[in-house]
Design an enzyme around this catalytic site. Sequence first.
Site, short mmCIF file in Angstrom:
data_model
loop_
_atom_site.label_atom_id
_atom_site.label_comp_id
_atom_site.label_asym_id
_atom_site.label_seq_id
_atom_site.Cartn_x
_atom_site.Cartn_y
_atom_site.Cartn_z
N SER A 4 0.83 -1.21 0.00
CA SER A 4 0.00 0.00 0.00
C SER A 4 0.86 1.26 0.00
O SER A 4 0.40 2.33 -0.36
CB SER A 4 -0.91 -0.01 1.23
OG SER A 4 -0.11 -0.14 2.40
N GLY B 128 -5.19 -0.75 6.27
CA GLY B 128 -5.60 -1.28 7.57
C GLY B 128 -6.99 -0.88 8.02
O GLY B 128 -7.63 -1.60 8.78
N CYS C 169 2.96 -7.03 1.90
CA CYS C 169 2.00 -6.35 2.79
C CYS C 169 1.21 -7.43 3.52
O CYS C 169 0.59 -8.28 2.86
CB CYS C 169 1.07 -5.49 1.94
SG CYS C 169 -0.31 -4.77 2.85
N THR D 216 -1.45 -7.04 5.42
CA THR D 216 -2.89 -6.82 5.33
C THR D 216 -3.42 -7.41 4.03
O THR D 216 -4.38 -8.19 4.03
CB THR D 216 -3.19 -5.30 5.38
OG1 THR D 216 -2.45 -4.72 6.45
CG2 THR D 216 -4.68 -5.06 5.59
N CYS E 164 3.35 -6.02 10.02
CA CYS E 164 3.04 -5.03 9.00
C CYS E 164 4.40 -4.62 8.45
O CYS E 164 5.33 -4.35 9.22
CB CYS E 164 2.33 -3.82 9.60
SG CYS E 164 2.19 -2.42 8.46
N THR E 165 4.50 -4.60 7.13
CA THR E 165 5.83 -4.38 6.54
C THR E 165 6.35 -2.96 6.76
O THR E 165 7.54 -2.71 6.58
CB THR E 165 5.81 -4.71 5.03
OG1 THR E 165 4.73 -4.00 4.41
CG2 THR E 165 5.64 -6.20 4.82
N HIS E 166 5.48 -2.05 7.16
CA HIS E 166 5.96 -0.71 7.50
C HIS E 166 6.78 -0.71 8.81
O HIS E 166 7.59 0.18 9.02
CB HIS E 166 4.79 0.26 7.69
CG HIS E 166 4.23 0.80 6.41
ND1 HIS E 166 3.46 0.05 5.55
CD2 HIS E 166 4.33 2.04 5.84
CE1 HIS E 166 3.10 0.81 4.51
NE2 HIS E 166 3.62 2.02 4.66
N1 DGL Z 1 2.27 -2.37 4.88
C1 DGL Z 1 1.00 -2.93 5.08
C2 DGL Z 1 1.04 -4.21 5.90
O1 DGL Z 1 1.97 -4.91 5.83
C3 DGL Z 1 -0.21 -2.14 5.39
C4 DGL Z 1 -0.23 -0.74 5.82
C5 DGL Z 1 -1.58 -0.12 5.54
O2 DGL Z 1 -1.82 0.20 4.38
O3 DGL Z 1 -2.41 0.00 6.47
O4 DGL Z 1 0.16 -4.58 6.58
#
Ligand code: DGL
Length: 265
Positions: free
Chosen positions: A13, A45, A76, A78, A190-192
């Site tokens: 995302s 999310g 990601c 999610t 979450c990859t962030h």
């Molecule tokens: N980077 C995403 C994940 O791994 C999602 C972040 C988002 O768009 O809420 O879940």
Amino acid sequence: MADPAAPILMFDSGVGGLSVLAEVRKLLPDAPVIYAADHAGLPYGSKSEAQIAARVAGLLGRMSERWRPRLACIACNTASTIALGMVREVLEIPIVGTVPAVKPAAALTRTGVIGLLGTEATIRQAYVDNLEAEFAQGKILLRQAAPALVEAGEAKLRGERVDMGAIRAAVDALRAQPGGERIDVVVLACTHFPLLLEELTQAFGPGVQFVDGAAGIARRIATLTAGQQFARAVPDMAVTTGDIAALEALRPSLVQYGIAQIREF
Ligand code: DGL
């Protein structure tokens, strides 16, 4: 045999998938990569399962037709926990997803209490219930939604100041759950979030280890592409479904991940 210039498509995302790309680079430095950020859909999310599934399947279908990737990685949690099965149904290339690293966390914990930070959508998925039932039996898995960390990760890569208050609030909420004080392993689901490892380490304090799926995903991609030739015909590119000016602000960070050009999708 795949065309040597056929890219690996990495999809998220936003910038979270760069934490996965970093691991892929270590194993496959010569692999051509297109990094796709669905900034028009960020954050996933807070969206419904139907919204996320429709976006991810639709975008990956269009992107695959345009660039003919040899493999796509849904970088990601999610999107993967909701739409991985559906995307595999419709695309004819290998699809590698991102699954919360509950299994390695269960092997690491000494106290038996594991924390899991993810998006609101990820933590409610049956996919996570199944991982818990399969790999964390006899352990406690405490899940906490931490949407503010998604924005914090984006901000950090834009070179902006990270809101430590928001990070502490997420950590405190996880710790405040019954048994939370005994957490010794935290799944970054979450990859962030691995982009905020320093900040999270500071907020949790000593005695906590972090696990995420990135290295495992990179190994899976290397296995699935074993024996294939890689030759970059064009510089690696990042595309956004959102505003190109917003992606421009990320350019200095993208360069560090080996991305040399940016485009609108
Ligand atoms: N980077 C995403 C994940 O791994 C999602 C972040 C988002 O768009 O809420 O879940």
